[in-house]
Design a protein around this motif. Structure first.
Motif, PDB file in Angstrom:
ATOM      1  N   THR A 158      -6.735   6.767  -7.991  1.00  0.00           N
ATOM      2  CA  THR A 158      -6.096   5.566  -8.500  1.00  0.00           C
ATOM      3  C   THR A 158      -4.862   5.992  -9.283  1.00  0.00           C
ATOM      4  OG1 THR A 158      -7.135   5.478 -10.694  1.00  0.00           O
ATOM      5  CG2 THR A 158      -8.409   4.586  -8.849  1.00  0.00           C
TER       6      THR A 158
ATOM      7  N   TYR B 145      -6.028   8.223  -0.718  1.00  0.00           N
ATOM      8  CA  TYR B 145      -5.879   6.944  -1.408  1.00  0.00           C
ATOM      9  C   TYR B 145      -7.222   6.242  -1.625  1.00  0.00           C
ATOM     10  CZ  TYR B 145      -5.702   5.240   3.469  1.00  0.00           C
ATOM     11  OH  TYR B 145      -5.960   4.999   4.798  1.00  0.00           O
TER      12      TYR B 145
ATOM     13  N   GLN C  19      -6.003  -2.210  -3.626  1.00  0.00           N
ATOM     14  CA  GLN C  19      -5.070  -2.114  -2.513  1.00  0.00           C
ATOM     15  C   GLN C  19      -5.319  -3.266  -1.539  1.00  0.00           C
ATOM     16  OE1 GLN C  19      -5.216   1.908  -0.820  1.00  0.00           O
ATOM     17  NE2 GLN C  19      -5.818   2.716  -2.816  1.00  0.00           N
TER      18      GLN C  19
ATOM     19  N   HIS D  85       2.312   2.006  -3.372  1.00  0.00           N
ATOM     20  CA  HIS D  85       1.286   2.530  -4.269  1.00  0.00           C
ATOM     21  C   HIS D  85       0.970   3.978  -3.933  1.00  0.00           C
ATOM     22  CE1 HIS D  85      -2.436   3.004  -6.486  1.00  0.00           C
ATOM     23  NE2 HIS D  85      -3.133   3.128  -5.369  1.00  0.00           N
ATOM     24  N   TRP D  86       0.803   4.279  -2.657  1.00  0.00           N
ATOM     25  CA  TRP D  86       0.453   5.637  -2.251  1.00  0.00           C
ATOM     26  C   TRP D  86       1.534   6.640  -2.647  1.00  0.00           C
ATOM     27  CZ3 TRP D  86      -0.815   3.808   3.394  1.00  0.00           C
ATOM     28  CH2 TRP D  86      -1.993   3.049   3.370  1.00  0.00           C
TER      29      TRP D  86
ATOM     30  N   ASN E 241       0.826  -1.205   0.000  1.00  0.00           N
ATOM     31  CA  ASN E 241       0.000   0.000   0.000  1.00  0.00           C
ATOM     32  C   ASN E 241       0.861   1.255   0.000  1.00  0.00           C
ATOM     33  OD1 ASN E 241      -2.404  -1.441  -0.014  1.00  0.00           O
ATOM     34  ND2 ASN E 241      -2.766  -1.229   2.178  1.00  0.00           N
TER      35      ASN E 241
ATOM     36  N   GLN F 160     -10.682   0.025  -0.193  1.00  0.00           N
ATOM     37  CA  GLN F 160      -9.308  -0.179  -0.649  1.00  0.00           C
ATOM     38  C   GLN F 160      -9.198  -1.432  -1.510  1.00  0.00           C
ATOM     39  OE1 GLN F 160      -7.292   0.279   3.435  1.00  0.00           O
ATOM     40  NE2 GLN F 160      -5.686   0.878   2.009  1.00  0.00           N
TER      41      GLN F 160
ATOM     42  N   LYS G  18      -5.850  10.705 -10.630  1.00  0.00           N
ATOM     43  CA  LYS G  18      -5.297  11.402  -9.458  1.00  0.00           C
ATOM     44  C   LYS G  18      -5.881  12.808  -9.335  1.00  0.00           C
ATOM     45  CE  LYS G  18      -1.053  10.403 -10.802  1.00  0.00           C
ATOM     46  NZ  LYS G  18       0.412  10.229 -10.829  1.00  0.00           N
TER      47      LYS G  18
ATOM     48  N   LEU H 187       0.321   7.447  -6.478  1.00  0.00           N
ATOM     49  CA  LEU H 187      -0.592   8.544  -6.139  1.00  0.00           C
ATOM     50  C   LEU H 187       0.138   9.825  -5.773  1.00  0.00           C
ATOM     51  CD1 LEU H 187      -3.276   6.611  -4.032  1.00  0.00           C
ATOM     52  CD2 LEU H 187      -3.092   6.876  -6.519  1.00  0.00           C
TER      53      LEU H 187
END
Length: 317
Positions: free
Chosen positions: A229, A225, A286, A44-45, A41, A281, A233, A49
């Protein structure tokens, strides 16, 4: 640490900017922390993002259900995964001040950027101002890391702006997460200028707070988040437009997210916010996972309602 106690305010003004999100902690079905899931996670964040900082082991992270060692592990893991790509602020809140100090020392030792301490529950206490000043002074005297105040209704009261402004004079107080009505945080912002960051978790007000109050920091909750995605954004986009002074376009982009906000709000059971966030999520790809007691899981019917709203909200996966 990257700064001295006396440099905490200046360092935060220069580096603590943009969107910071509060991390939900993914748990395995047996209740153990899903460390690989949290690392995934975080990557990804940050990478996808472009979230600039993470709030770790707070209420979103169910800190109240974690042991002391689990909270420390949560911090260490997040610092390791964020590296030099994103900032970290660690919740060290607890009713026991020795626990607060132990967690604060660990945050310093593991390389966290900042810590946050929420206002304690003060039973039978109606005149709180001196109590609160001395509480934060006690922590500032014993920790070198930058400390953010945090006032929210769960404490049973809200810290008055005048009290917050007094505490803001302490050397390593550098921010406040002020979960209060807008008139209160507007008053505090006008009182202290840019001495410390003032922020709140209400994403709906973020754009207005940039425009009207010259805020530089969103601190913080889960929308960064949950509304975005890798290929969509829009929160990041409208934030950057606002920072550039293009408020007309920023407002258009911000308002385009209303169907997503409504999908989340309309399907979130009042007693199951954490489970709802984690399931959302999972729909985003996620790692969500289980919640810990006393939080409740979603029923299958509730999941179906969330899934239907998610599919129609317009987020691009």
């Amino acid at each position: 640490m990257k700064y001295s106690k006396s440099e905490a305010k200046e360092y935060a003004r220069e580096t603590m900017r943009g969107i910071w999100a509060a991390a939900l902690n993914p748990f395995h079905p047996d209740g153990s922390l899903n460390e690989a899931g949290l690392r995934s996670n975080i990557r990804h964040w940050i990478d996808d993002l472009e979230i600039q900082g993470l709030f770790i082991a707070g209420k979103q992270g169910e800190f109240f259900s974690l042991s002391l060692e689990e909270r420390k592990r949560n911090m260490t893991l997040a610092v390791d995964e964020c590296g030099d790509k994103a900032g970290t602020i660690m919740s060290i809140s607890d009713q026991n001040v020795n626990t607060v100090l132990e967690l604060g020392q660990h945050a310093q030792d593991c390389g966290a950027d900042y810590v946050v301490v929420h206002a304690p529950v003060l039973s039978f206490c109606s005149d709180r101002n001196e109590v609160l000043f001395n509480y934060y002074k006690y922590l500032c005297d014993r920790l070198d890391i930058g400390i953010a105040m945090w006032s929210h209704p769960d404490s049973g009261y809200l810290m008055e702006p005048e009290t917050c402004a007094r505490i803001a004079e302490l050397p390593n107080i550098m921010a406040i997460k002020y979960s209060v009505p807008r008139e209160m945080y507007k008053r505090l912002s006008h009182m202290i200028g840019d001495k410390i960051h003032v922020s709140t978790s209400a994403e709906d007000d973020w754009l207005e707070n940039i425009e009207e109050l010259d805020w530089k920091l969103y601190l913080c909750s889960s929308p960064p988040y949950q509304l975005q995605t890798k290929h969509d954004k829009r929160m990041h986009e409208y934030t950057q437009l606002a920072f550039q002074g293009n408020f007309t376009e920023a407002r258009r982009v911000r308002d385009s997210l209303n169907p997503v906000r409504q999908a989340i709000k309309s399907t979130k059971p009042g007693g199951k916010p954490t489970a709802h966030g984690k399931y959302w999520q999972e729909l985003l790809g996620q790692v969500g996972g289980a919640v810990r007691h006393p939080m409740l899981e979603l029923t299958e019917a509730e999941k179906e309602s969330v899934r239907a709203a998610f599919e129609g909200c317009g987020l691009k996966l």
